[in-house]
Design an enzyme around this catalytic site. Sequence first.
Site, mmCIF file in Angstrom:
data_model
loop_
_atom_site.group_PDB
_atom_site.id
_atom_site.type_symbol
_atom_site.label_atom_id
_atom_site.label_comp_id
_atom_site.label_asym_id
_atom_site.label_seq_id
_atom_site.Cartn_x
_atom_site.Cartn_y
_atom_site.Cartn_z
ATOM 1 N N TYR A 144 58.562 83.756 60.628
ATOM 2 C CA TYR A 144 59.537 84.403 59.740
ATOM 3 C C TYR A 144 59.034 85.768 59.282
ATOM 4 O O TYR A 144 59.768 86.769 59.324
ATOM 5 C CB TYR A 144 59.797 83.493 58.536
ATOM 6 C CG TYR A 144 60.768 84.049 57.516
ATOM 7 C CD1 TYR A 144 62.144 83.976 57.736
ATOM 8 C CD2 TYR A 144 60.319 84.625 56.332
ATOM 9 C CE1 TYR A 144 63.045 84.470 56.803
ATOM 10 C CE2 TYR A 144 61.211 85.133 55.403
ATOM 11 C CZ TYR A 144 62.575 85.047 55.640
ATOM 12 O OH TYR A 144 63.471 85.542 54.707
ATOM 13 N N LYS A 148 60.742 89.477 60.084
ATOM 14 C CA LYS A 148 61.157 90.362 58.992
ATOM 15 C C LYS A 148 60.370 91.677 59.018
ATOM 16 O O LYS A 148 60.919 92.732 58.673
ATOM 17 C CB LYS A 148 60.982 89.649 57.650
ATOM 18 C CG LYS A 148 61.979 88.513 57.421
ATOM 19 C CD LYS A 148 63.416 88.988 57.481
ATOM 20 C CE LYS A 148 64.399 87.974 56.936
ATOM 21 N NZ LYS A 148 65.808 88.433 57.022
#
Length: 234
Positions: A144, A148
Amino acid sequence: MLQNRKTAVITGGTGTIGSAMVEILSKRYDVVFTYLTNKNKASELEAAYGVKGYRCDITDHNVARRLASKFSCDLLINNAGISQIKLFSDISELDWYKMMDVHLTGAFNFTQAFLPGMISRKSGCIINISSVWGVVGGSCEVHYSTAKAGLIGFTKALAKEVGPSGIRVNCIAPGVIAGDMNKKLSEEELNELKSSTPLGRLGSAKEVAVAALYLAGADFVTGQVLGVDGGFGM
């Protein structure tokens, strides 16, 4: 839709942050949003704010191009995202590729589909929704955090490329926001995150939406990462 208003396209419009942006931006824009599974929420948003939702898979390049052929886009917000907490050693190939696809491929698809129209009009604004974990990194969220962080690099590079065409590209990095993505955290974990945030609380989806509205109208701001994180990412 009103003829004189500009159009905003928001991916992932039925999530916590997405639906807040649909609500806030619908006051100034004709809003089109995408969603994948939450048909009931999409219908609620359409009825409440006079917006239009499209059920689609943002990782499909052809889907993005078909939507771009239906209407022009003045403001694109690449918001759709997923989260997963796993030890790095437990992340599967499928976990990794799905995380990259939703965040990075989705942003690539929609930006590439709507950018030509912006370039031809010499006007447009793109906002990518990253995360504080893309700035500082999050334990047990390597995939994640990587995705990002990739959106931040995407933002900075594209801003330099399309700035001469009058197009601005910025990024919002929310901190810990009350909502769907954090429902699985225990009260103890949430309290720890609150105590790590200088303002001592979780953020709200509305606060992220207000930041998007600001960037949409900030005509001399581009290539920036706006932290809406209560000071967590300082």
